[in-house]
Design a protein around this motif. Structure first.
Motif, short mmCIF file in Angstrom:
data_model
loop_
_atom_site.label_atom_id
_atom_site.label_comp_id
_atom_site.label_asym_id
_atom_site.label_seq_id
_atom_site.Cartn_x
_atom_site.Cartn_y
_atom_site.Cartn_z
N PHE A 29 55.10 52.36 38.95
CA PHE A 29 55.99 51.76 37.96
C PHE A 29 55.21 51.41 36.71
N VAL A 30 55.95 51.28 35.60
CA VAL A 30 55.42 50.77 34.35
C VAL A 30 56.27 49.57 33.99
N LEU A 31 55.64 48.42 33.85
CA LEU A 31 56.35 47.17 33.59
C LEU A 31 56.31 46.86 32.10
N GLN A 35 62.08 45.52 30.92
CA GLN A 35 62.47 46.59 31.83
C GLN A 35 61.28 47.01 32.68
N VAL A 36 61.59 47.81 33.68
CA VAL A 36 60.57 48.44 34.49
C VAL A 36 61.04 49.87 34.79
N LEU A 37 60.13 50.83 34.64
CA LEU A 37 60.41 52.22 34.97
C LEU A 37 59.77 52.50 36.31
N LEU A 38 60.58 52.97 37.27
CA LEU A 38 60.11 53.20 38.64
C LEU A 38 60.05 54.68 38.97
N GLN A 39 59.00 55.08 39.68
CA GLN A 39 58.98 56.39 40.31
C GLN A 39 59.47 56.17 41.73
N CYS A 40 60.58 56.78 42.08
CA CYS A 40 61.25 56.53 43.34
C CYS A 40 61.00 57.68 44.30
N ALA A 41 60.22 57.40 45.34
CA ALA A 41 59.89 58.38 46.38
C ALA A 41 59.38 59.66 45.73
N SER A 42 59.87 60.79 46.18
CA SER A 42 59.32 62.05 45.70
C SER A 42 60.20 62.75 44.69
N ASN A 43 61.32 62.16 44.29
CA ASN A 43 62.19 62.93 43.41
C ASN A 43 63.08 62.12 42.48
N GLY A 44 62.68 60.92 42.11
CA GLY A 44 63.55 60.16 41.22
C GLY A 44 62.80 59.25 40.27
N GLY A 85 58.39 59.49 31.61
CA GLY A 85 58.08 59.81 32.99
C GLY A 85 58.31 61.29 33.21
N VAL A 86 58.05 61.74 34.41
CA VAL A 86 58.13 63.17 34.73
C VAL A 86 58.84 63.34 36.05
N ARG A 93 62.40 61.02 28.65
CA ARG A 93 62.27 59.85 27.79
C ARG A 93 63.48 58.96 28.04
N PHE A 94 63.22 57.67 28.31
CA PHE A 94 64.28 56.69 28.53
C PHE A 94 64.25 55.67 27.40
#
Length: 167
Positions: A29-31, A35-44, A85-86, A93-94
């Protein structure tokens, strides 16, 4: 539990909220300030509003059911207005204000894998993979090659600080 928010109260940390994106783990994550941007498991990827930390609210997301999403592709910090994120769609871009997702490099293939990474270099994104480094300009979609001596078939997540590139 996914993503957890704690508040310090009387010398102890008390859980305020949890968020389990798509019922999956959070790998990175990036805090930001709100807001916080999360990498969720392997595909989100999910962008949460934390203005009320006891009630995290999803304001942007991108979930793919096809292909792998290798971990930890977030730059070390967000810009004033955007998170990057990727996932399998490419570089995302969010918008911090409304969570709107765009793909500033649509149509370009970057070969995002476990050896790839992103960070910031002079106001642009530095993208590295096992055999190349590129500077990506999100506002224009322009891509420039960057020569890094000794990068041939060497993998690592880049981090740039104080004139140093560390991978």
């Amino acid at each position: 539990a996914g993503f957890c928010v704690y508040r310090r109260q009387g010398g102890k940390w008390k859980r305020q909220a949890t968020y389990s994106p798509y019922g999956r783990a959070v790998q990175d994550f990036v805090l930001g300030k709100k807001q916080v941007l999360l990498q969720c498991a392997s595909n989100g990827v999910a962008l949460l509003d934390l203005q009320r930390p006891e009630i995290p609210r999803v304001i942007g997301e991108c979930l793919q059911h096809v292909g792998l999403f290798y971990g930890r592709h977030f730059p070390s910090y967000a810009t004033e207005n955007f998170y990057f994120g990727v996932n399998i769609e490419g570089i995302l871009r969010f918008d911090k204000d409304n969570g709107e997702k765009t793909t500033p490099f649509a149509g370009r293939k970057f070969g995002i894998g476990p050896e790839s990474g992103l960070d910031w270099l002079d106001g642009a994104l530095l993208y590295t993979s096992e055999d190349r480094a590129q500077i990506l300009f999100p506002e224009t979609g322009e891509v420039q090659m960057l020569e890094i001596q000794g990068l041939d078939h060497w993998a690592g997540k880049p981090r740039v600080k104080d004139g140093l590139l560390v991978m």
